[in-house]
Write a protein that holds these residues in place. Structure first.
Motif, PDB file in Angstrom:
ATOM      1  N   ASN A 199       0.943  -1.133  -0.029  1.00  0.00           N
ATOM      2  CA  ASN A 199       0.197  -0.104   0.061  1.00  0.00           C
ATOM      3  C   ASN A 199       0.944   1.232   0.021  1.00  0.00           C
ATOM      4  O   ASN A 199       0.571   2.254  -0.743  1.00  0.00           O
ATOM      5  CB  ASN A 199      -0.764   0.091   1.156  1.00  0.00           C
ATOM      6  CG  ASN A 199      -2.012  -1.158   1.183  1.00  0.00           C
ATOM      7  OD1 ASN A 199      -2.337  -1.284   2.282  1.00  0.00           O
ATOM      8  ND2 ASN A 199      -2.363  -1.838   0.085  1.00  0.00           N
ATOM      9  N   TYR A 200       1.933   1.367   0.777  1.00  0.00           N
ATOM     10  CA  TYR A 200       2.851   2.297   0.819  1.00  0.00           C
ATOM     11  C   TYR A 200       3.257   2.691  -0.466  1.00  0.00           C
ATOM     12  O   TYR A 200       3.815   3.595  -0.725  1.00  0.00           O
ATOM     13  CB  TYR A 200       3.864   2.171   1.906  1.00  0.00           C
ATOM     14  CG  TYR A 200       3.480   2.694   3.375  1.00  0.00           C
ATOM     15  CD1 TYR A 200       3.838   4.075   3.714  1.00  0.00           C
ATOM     16  CD2 TYR A 200       3.105   1.785   4.524  1.00  0.00           C
ATOM     17  CE1 TYR A 200       3.518   4.564   4.926  1.00  0.00           C
ATOM     18  CE2 TYR A 200       3.005   2.364   5.751  1.00  0.00           C
ATOM     19  CZ  TYR A 200       2.934   3.872   5.685  1.00  0.00           C
ATOM     20  OH  TYR A 200       3.103   4.274   7.153  1.00  0.00           O
ATOM     21  N   CYS A 201       3.968   1.464  -0.902  1.00  0.00           N
ATOM     22  CA  CYS A 201       4.900   1.371  -2.090  1.00  0.00           C
ATOM     23  C   CYS A 201       3.955   2.287  -3.418  1.00  0.00           C
ATOM     24  O   CYS A 201       4.704   2.768  -4.121  1.00  0.00           O
ATOM     25  CB  CYS A 201       5.459   0.333  -2.511  1.00  0.00           C
ATOM     26  SG  CYS A 201       6.886  -0.163  -1.446  1.00  0.00           S
ATOM     27  N   ILE A 202       2.778   1.517  -3.517  1.00  0.00           N
ATOM     28  CA  ILE A 202       2.093   2.009  -4.487  1.00  0.00           C
ATOM     29  C   ILE A 202       1.834   3.692  -4.616  1.00  0.00           C
ATOM     30  O   ILE A 202       1.933   4.426  -5.613  1.00  0.00           O
ATOM     31  CB  ILE A 202       0.566   1.355  -4.551  1.00  0.00           C
ATOM     32  CG1 ILE A 202       0.857  -0.111  -5.004  1.00  0.00           C
ATOM     33  CG2 ILE A 202      -0.366   2.060  -5.408  1.00  0.00           C
ATOM     34  CD1 ILE A 202      -0.419  -0.995  -4.825  1.00  0.00           C
ATOM     35  N   THR A 203       1.428   3.872  -3.259  1.00  0.00           N
ATOM     36  CA  THR A 203       1.173   5.351  -3.109  1.00  0.00           C
ATOM     37  C   THR A 203       2.521   6.335  -3.344  1.00  0.00           C
ATOM     38  O   THR A 203       2.635   7.250  -3.879  1.00  0.00           O
ATOM     39  CB  THR A 203       0.738   5.866  -1.697  1.00  0.00           C
ATOM     40  OG1 THR A 203      -0.244   4.854  -1.213  1.00  0.00           O
ATOM     41  CG2 THR A 203       0.406   7.165  -1.519  1.00  0.00           C
ATOM     42  N   VAL A 204       3.813   5.619  -3.189  1.00  0.00           N
ATOM     43  CA  VAL A 204       4.920   6.417  -3.049  1.00  0.00           C
ATOM     44  C   VAL A 204       5.240   6.463  -4.740  1.00  0.00           C
ATOM     45  O   VAL A 204       5.634   7.647  -5.097  1.00  0.00           O
ATOM     46  CB  VAL A 204       6.104   5.757  -2.420  1.00  0.00           C
ATOM     47  CG1 VAL A 204       7.511   6.107  -2.951  1.00  0.00           C
ATOM     48  CG2 VAL A 204       5.947   5.898  -0.769  1.00  0.00           C
ATOM     49  N   HIS A 205       4.958   5.424  -5.501  1.00  0.00           N
ATOM     50  CA  HIS A 205       4.841   5.397  -6.709  1.00  0.00           C
ATOM     51  C   HIS A 205       4.088   6.527  -7.623  1.00  0.00           C
ATOM     52  O   HIS A 205       4.602   7.219  -8.369  1.00  0.00           O
ATOM     53  CB  HIS A 205       5.011   4.099  -7.385  1.00  0.00           C
ATOM     54  CG  HIS A 205       6.269   3.218  -7.355  1.00  0.00           C
ATOM     55  ND1 HIS A 205       7.420   3.636  -8.042  1.00  0.00           N
ATOM     56  CD2 HIS A 205       6.101   1.845  -6.934  1.00  0.00           C
ATOM     57  CE1 HIS A 205       7.985   2.477  -7.717  1.00  0.00           C
ATOM     58  NE2 HIS A 205       7.339   1.474  -7.021  1.00  0.00           N
ATOM     59  N   ILE A 206       2.993   6.523  -7.012  1.00  0.00           N
ATOM     60  CA  ILE A 206       2.086   7.500  -7.491  1.00  0.00           C
ATOM     61  C   ILE A 206       2.542   8.863  -7.411  1.00  0.00           C
ATOM     62  O   ILE A 206       2.371   9.735  -8.428  1.00  0.00           O
ATOM     63  CB  ILE A 206       0.497   7.208  -6.920  1.00  0.00           C
ATOM     64  CG1 ILE A 206       0.053   5.924  -7.620  1.00  0.00           C
ATOM     65  CG2 ILE A 206      -0.221   8.517  -7.322  1.00  0.00           C
ATOM     66  CD1 ILE A 206      -1.285   5.410  -6.797  1.00  0.00           C
ATOM     67  N   LEU A 207       2.932   9.087  -6.269  1.00  0.00           N
ATOM     68  CA  LEU A 207       3.330  10.653  -5.824  1.00  0.00           C
ATOM     69  C   LEU A 207       4.704  11.018  -6.645  1.00  0.00           C
ATOM     70  O   LEU A 207       4.800  12.122  -7.080  1.00  0.00           O
ATOM     71  CB  LEU A 207       3.741  10.722  -4.524  1.00  0.00           C
ATOM     72  CG  LEU A 207       2.455  10.559  -3.458  1.00  0.00           C
ATOM     73  CD1 LEU A 207       2.895  10.550  -2.011  1.00  0.00           C
ATOM     74  CD2 LEU A 207       1.569  11.895  -3.665  1.00  0.00           C
ATOM     75  N   ALA A 208       5.522  10.011  -6.800  1.00  0.00           N
ATOM     76  CA  ALA A 208       6.857  10.202  -7.406  1.00  0.00           C
ATOM     77  C   ALA A 208       6.742  10.365  -9.034  1.00  0.00           C
ATOM     78  O   ALA A 208       7.165  11.316  -9.557  1.00  0.00           O
ATOM     79  CB  ALA A 208       7.913   9.450  -7.478  1.00  0.00           C
TER      80      ALA A 208
END
Length: 627
Positions: free
Chosen positions: A131-140
């Motif tokens: 969940n964290y990693c998907i959100t981080v990828h979207i933001l980056a």
């Protein structure tokens, strides 16, 4: 070109990947003030697929939770908590559903972040690594690097390195992503102080053919340098060359600092040549780093040589350069040259700041020239520079070391008149210094004055003043201070009781000393040999033999304290009185509680017997004369 690692998974495998890193709980929303915890199904639970659910309206179908949440987000709803349709299905919001909603929001980072924060903060669910990693990828990918870095820092504090790295890579199969995220991972580890893991991320990126940027490498070098990982700094430097990462001036400045920190300034010239070969001229930071290193090692000639080279190469020295050189001269005791360099700095148009003034003031104070420091202080004030805590501390300590405590006190008053706040530890320092200088009343006066302006000295300062008053037999003032300390919840320790009891006995107040002894024992502090000796000797001094003997027996029986010196003091006073019968009786009593006569005791007893015989002869002669 970036080559994908072989361990990328398919879309379906990501969404069904194990979410077993955390336990999930949520607070069930309701209008009630109390909320119950609901245990969510773990990642191994199969999606809800009962055919009966399809008979329900869409807003009541658990299989429709992803569509409902996404639809609400798409409509820019500010508060998902108030959507009744979603609330009724929150029980079915598991890790898999969270990931699906996030993936639906890839083109709208704002909705993705809103949803992630809602899950984490409002529902009380701990998101999985995925969940964290998907959100981080979207933001980056949306270039929201600040938000992405914040989430990444939160994640790496919670999860082991391998879990974070693998998940970041796996999620790239299903997410829009930006390779910069793997640079950010290095920076995130450095930012939170996990520099060793930042180095692992650097190595892992190279293995996966994610070539780090020069910015990420510099960030890692800086972190490794701060934590003194000198060997790894050079590993990163060499790897940058192998990978074709063009090193910049910042890279070379960090490594110059590493060389200086490692103490190998002799290698600096070779490194500077290497730097110039790659097209980088040493800049102001490079020269300041080297000058600072040479000054710390006492190599002032080398430092001033570089100072000249700077002008030759067109690099103008700044405040840092001059202050570093001034500090180097002061440490070598060359205060006159330091002051000349200070004037040279001013003449070249560089206005001195608080640091440069403090450096020179420190040099003069170290040389015992506090009065010259005071002139510099006035110069500071004239230039509109307000003295800071360091200035005040340096000046006061300088006067104190010169034995000019009155001047130090006058300085404090003068600074207060200028509206300058005096650091609290300076007051403590002055009180302690006055006590050590044998001026407890002056220290007491200062304590009363600063108490009026709301400053409360440290407990150790109170103890120092209390013991100083006792040392000079100012028992009344010491007892007043003791009461003040008690009101501030500061109780006397063994040392304090010893000081006041000894002082009272010295001024013939043995009874008050005994009262304090009882207070001390009742508070759980046991007397030692010095306290026993002080009180017994106090009563002996007052010729109160009965009290002295009583206390000798008390200390022996209750506290197992047998002080031969006190015993002999009692015997000596008894012998001076000259009553042989009482003296022998006293010997027997004290022998029973463990006091054994020594050579000095025998000497006193012999003198006592001799005195008693002389007294008998005088009485006999007087009687014969009368007859």
């Amino acid at each position: 070109m970036i080559r994908r690692p072989s361990f990328f998974a398919s879309t379906d495998s990501i969404l069904s990947h194990s979410f077993s890193f955390f336990t999930f709980t949520t607070n069930s929303p309701s209008s009630s003030s109390s909320s119950s915890l609901i245990t969510l199904p773990d990642s191994h639970s199969k999606p809800i697929s009962s055919p009966f659910y399809n008979l329900l309206p869409p807003t009541q179908n658990p299989n429709n939770i992803v569509n409902l949440v996404y639809s609400t987000l798409k409509n820019k709803s500010s508060n998902l908590y108030h959507d009744n349709d979603i609330n009724s299905l929150i029980l079915h919001m598991g890790p898999l559903q969270i990931s699906r909603v996030l993936l639906r929001c890839q083109s709208d980072y704002s909705s993705a972040l809103t949803f992630f924060n809602w899950v984490k903060n409002d529902l009380g669910i701990t998101p999985t690594v995925q969940n964290y990693c998907i959100t981080v990828h979207i933001l980056a990918c949306s270039r929201m690097f600040s938000d992405a870095m914040k989430l990444l820092c939160d994640l790496i504090k919670l999860v082991e390195f391998d879990g974070v790295y693998q998940s970041l890579v796996l999620c790239t199969e299903d997410c829009n992503w930006n390779p910069v995220i793997f640079d950010m991972l290095i920076k995130a580890y450095v930012k939170v102080g996990m520099v060793d893991k930042g180095f692992r991320a650097f190595r892992k990126n190279i293995e996966a053919c994610f070539i780090p940027s020069v910015t990420a490498c510099n960030c890692l070098l800086n972190g490794l340098s701060k934590f003194s990982y000198i060997g790894r700094c050079w590993e990163v430097y060499e790897e940058m060359g192998n990978l074709g990462i063009r090193r910049n001036a910042y890279t070379f400045n960090i490594l110059t600092h590493v060389l200086c920190k490692d103490g190998d300034t002799n290698k600096v010239n070779g490194f500077l040549d290497k730097m110039e070969e790659e097209g980088f001229e040493p800049d102001l930071v490079t020269y300041n780093t080297l000058i600072n290193s040479y000054c710390r090692k006492g190599r002032l000639d080398d430092a001033f040589y570089l100072h000249k080279i700077m002008y030759i190469r067109g690099v103008m020295p700044n405040m840092v350069t001059y202050t570093t050189l001034i500090n180097g001269l002061c440490k070598e005791g060359k205060i006159k040259q330091a002051h000349q360099l200070f004037h040279q700095m001013v003449h070249r148009g560089i206005d001195p700041d608080i640091v440069s003034y403090n450096t020179l003031i420190c040099g003069y104070c170290r040389e015992g020239k506090a009065q010259t420091s005071r002139s510099l202080l006035h110069d500071m004030l004239g230039n509109g520079i307000c003295p800071d805590d360091i200035t005040c501390r340096l000046m006061v300590e300088g006067y104190a070391k010169d034995g000019k405590l009155v001047s130090a006190l006058n300085l404090v008053v003068e600074l207060q008149r200028f509206g300058i706040k005096i650091p609290e530890d300076v007051y403590d320092y002055l009180i302690v210094s006055l006590c050590k200088d044998g001026r407890p009343f002056a220290a007491r006066s200062l304590l009363l004055r600063i108490s009026e302006i709301g400053h409360m000295p440290k407990m150790s300062t109170y103890y120092e003043l209390f013991e100083s008053l006792c040392k000079f037999n100012n028992v009344e003032e010491a007892l007043i201070l003791k009461s003040e300390m008690l009101n501030k919840n500061m109780k006397l320790n063994l040392t304090g009781y010893r000081s006041i009891i000894s002082s009272l006995c010295r001024v013939n107040k043995a009874q008050e000393a005994e009262d304090l002894l009882q207070e001390m024992v009742s508070s759980g502090i046991l007397p030692d040999l010095e306290i026993s000796r002080a009180i017994v000797n106090g009563y002996c001094k007052e010729k109160n033999i009965d009290k002295a003997v009583s206390l000798l027996k008390f200390f022996a029986k209750v506290f197992k304290v047998h002080d031969t010196e006190s015993y002999n003091a009692v015997v000596k006073v008894s012998c001076e009185i000259g009553n042989v019968a009482e003296l022998m009786e006293l010997q027997d009593k004290l022998l029973k509680v463990g006091y054994v006569p020594n050579s000095l005791t025998c000497k006193y007893v012999i003198r006592g017997l001799q005195k008693a015989m002389e007294l008998d002869d005088e009485i006999s002669g007087h009687n014969m004369l009368e007859v």
